[in-house]
Design a protein around this motif. Sequence first.
Motif, mmCIF file in Angstrom:
data_model
loop_
_atom_site.group_PDB
_atom_site.id
_atom_site.type_symbol
_atom_site.label_atom_id
_atom_site.label_comp_id
_atom_site.label_asym_id
_atom_site.label_seq_id
_atom_site.Cartn_x
_atom_site.Cartn_y
_atom_site.Cartn_z
ATOM 1 N N MET A 1 28.465 4.802 -3.087
ATOM 2 C CA MET A 1 29.773 5.171 -3.622
ATOM 3 C C MET A 1 30.690 5.548 -2.474
ATOM 4 O O MET A 1 30.293 6.290 -1.598
ATOM 5 C CB MET A 1 29.639 6.333 -4.588
ATOM 6 N N SER A 2 31.899 5.037 -2.469
ATOM 7 C CA SER A 2 32.813 5.328 -1.371
ATOM 8 C C SER A 2 33.413 6.700 -1.527
ATOM 9 O O SER A 2 33.494 7.252 -2.622
ATOM 10 C CB SER A 2 33.933 4.273 -1.331
ATOM 11 N N LEU A 3 33.861 7.264 -0.405
ATOM 12 C CA LEU A 3 34.498 8.576 -0.438
ATOM 13 C C LEU A 3 35.765 8.538 -1.271
ATOM 14 O O LEU A 3 36.100 9.480 -1.983
ATOM 15 C CB LEU A 3 34.808 9.037 0.981
ATOM 16 N N ALA A 4 36.510 7.415 -1.169
ATOM 17 C CA ALA A 4 37.764 7.321 -1.896
ATOM 18 C C ALA A 4 37.539 7.357 -3.389
ATOM 19 O O ALA A 4 38.327 7.897 -4.146
ATOM 20 C CB ALA A 4 38.499 6.028 -1.511
ATOM 21 N N ALA A 5 36.420 6.785 -3.830
ATOM 22 C CA ALA A 5 36.163 6.733 -5.264
ATOM 23 C C ALA A 5 35.668 8.066 -5.793
ATOM 24 O O ALA A 5 35.846 8.385 -6.960
ATOM 25 C CB ALA A 5 35.139 5.641 -5.571
ATOM 26 N N SER A 6 35.023 8.875 -4.929
ATOM 27 C CA SER A 6 34.402 10.104 -5.403
ATOM 28 C C SER A 6 35.229 11.347 -5.128
ATOM 29 O O SER A 6 34.943 12.401 -5.668
ATOM 30 C CB SER A 6 33.023 10.268 -4.737
ATOM 31 N N SER A 7 36.234 11.237 -4.269
ATOM 32 C CA SER A 7 36.990 12.420 -3.897
ATOM 33 C C SER A 7 38.193 12.602 -4.809
ATOM 34 O O SER A 7 38.714 11.651 -5.379
ATOM 35 C CB SER A 7 37.470 12.298 -2.448
ATOM 36 N N GLY B 1 9.583 -0.214 -2.740
ATOM 37 C CA GLY B 1 9.888 1.188 -2.440
ATOM 38 C C GLY B 1 10.635 1.386 -1.140
ATOM 39 O O GLY B 1 11.408 2.345 -1.010
ATOM 40 N N ILE B 2 10.419 0.502 -0.171
ATOM 41 C CA ILE B 2 11.077 0.683 1.129
ATOM 42 C C ILE B 2 12.283 -0.232 1.301
ATOM 43 O O ILE B 2 12.977 -0.147 2.318
ATOM 44 C CB ILE B 2 10.095 0.421 2.290
ATOM 45 N N LEU B 3 12.543 -1.106 0.337
ATOM 46 C CA LEU B 3 13.586 -2.117 0.528
ATOM 47 C C LEU B 3 14.955 -1.489 0.759
ATOM 48 O O LEU B 3 15.738 -1.971 1.583
ATOM 49 C CB LEU B 3 13.630 -3.060 -0.676
ATOM 50 N N GLY B 4 15.257 -0.396 0.041
ATOM 51 C CA GLY B 4 16.542 0.264 0.243
ATOM 52 C C GLY B 4 16.702 0.774 1.668
ATOM 53 O O GLY B 4 17.728 0.560 2.311
ATOM 54 N N ALA C 1 26.993 -6.195 4.107
ATOM 55 C CA ALA C 1 25.747 -5.428 4.160
ATOM 56 C C ALA C 1 25.800 -4.245 3.200
ATOM 57 O O ALA C 1 24.811 -3.949 2.511
ATOM 58 C CB ALA C 1 25.487 -4.948 5.588
ATOM 59 N N ARG C 2 26.942 -3.576 3.124
ATOM 60 C CA ARG C 2 27.089 -2.450 2.182
ATOM 61 C C ARG C 2 26.960 -2.930 0.749
ATOM 62 O O ARG C 2 26.361 -2.253 -0.103
ATOM 63 C CB ARG C 2 28.437 -1.760 2.400
ATOM 64 N N TRP C 3 27.536 -4.093 0.452
ATOM 65 C CA TRP C 3 27.435 -4.651 -0.902
ATOM 66 C C TRP C 3 25.989 -4.938 -1.251
ATOM 67 O O TRP C 3 25.534 -4.647 -2.360
ATOM 68 C CB TRP C 3 28.265 -5.931 -0.982
ATOM 69 N N LEU C 4 25.247 -5.504 -0.291
ATOM 70 C CA LEU C 4 23.847 -5.821 -0.529
ATOM 71 C C LEU C 4 23.036 -4.552 -0.772
ATOM 72 O O LEU C 4 22.207 -4.504 -1.696
ATOM 73 C CB LEU C 4 23.280 -6.588 0.661
ATOM 74 N N VAL C 5 23.269 -3.537 0.027
ATOM 75 C CA VAL C 5 22.557 -2.271 -0.151
ATOM 76 C C VAL C 5 22.902 -1.657 -1.499
ATOM 77 O O VAL C 5 22.019 -1.218 -2.263
ATOM 78 C CB VAL C 5 22.898 -1.288 0.989
ATOM 79 N N GLY C 6 24.205 -1.633 -1.835
ATOM 80 C CA GLY C 6 24.630 -1.056 -3.106
ATOM 81 C C GLY C 6 24.093 -1.823 -4.291
ATOM 82 O O GLY C 6 23.719 -1.234 -5.325
ATOM 83 N N ARG C 7 24.029 -3.143 -4.179
ATOM 84 C CA ARG C 7 23.519 -3.959 -5.275
ATOM 85 C C ARG C 7 22.043 -3.686 -5.515
ATOM 86 O O ARG C 7 21.598 -3.571 -6.661
ATOM 87 C CB ARG C 7 23.727 -5.442 -4.967
#
Length: 264
Positions: free
Chosen positions: A1-7, A187-190, A253-259
């Motif tokens: 989650m981005s800072l802009a979306a959560s702040s 378990g370690i993929l993230g 890369a962020r999209w892949l991790v978030g997905r």
Amino acid sequence: MSLAASSPGAQGKSGRPFPFPVELLGLLGLGLLWWLLTLPAVTGNPFLEQFSPGAALPALTRLLAEGTLWEHLLVSLKRVMVGLGLAFVIGAPLGLLVGSSRLLERATEPAFQLLRMISPLSWMPLAVMVLGVGDAPIYLLLALAGLWPILFAAAGGVKNLNASWLDLGRSLSATRGEMFWHITLPGILGSLLQGVRLAIGTLWILLVPCEMLGVRAGLGYFILDTRDRLAYPELMATVVLIGLLGYLLDAAARWLVGRFQGNT
């Protein structure tokens, strides 16, 4: 989650989102700072105007339209992908081994930490002497740069595996292969993807100096070429392109991790 979306700053007082992406504010501020720092009226140096947005952005558009930059861009991306692949092939299995054995972790940690603190660029003269001038030393240096984030991410992921998952697998008499494919790897993929993301950023930063090893193509080579030709707007255009491409690679890369994390 981005800072802009959560702040709270990402929303108005009514709780509704702002009618424009707030991330644009940072980019606009960066563009304004760039313009001011190359403005002769501010710096008193007319020479810096050649690096201004008004000079660099038209040069970037022209270089892309003419196809001049495409060859260098594709060569650089290939080098990053090969370096990343080598780092992954070496770092991921090694990280799994280190994370699975407390004794092996204690034995290797001092050596790995010592090697990690040596800049990959320090190996540049030795790499050129052993492998010669060309792509081979670049692949080696990029692989060394990406090795450590992936290795430590894999080792950390194994150490932080949920013990109940492992106990469940053992209670079901799962084989080692089944434990790896159905418990350890998911378990370690993230963690592993986070390591890959860090490695991509490290490789991209290191790429430009590595491409100054005497090769005849690549974004780093093109920067040297523009300097030698005194084509400073083209030099700044290449710097801007490097920043944009690095941002896009990290965003992917962020999209892949978030997905992945969103599906776990």
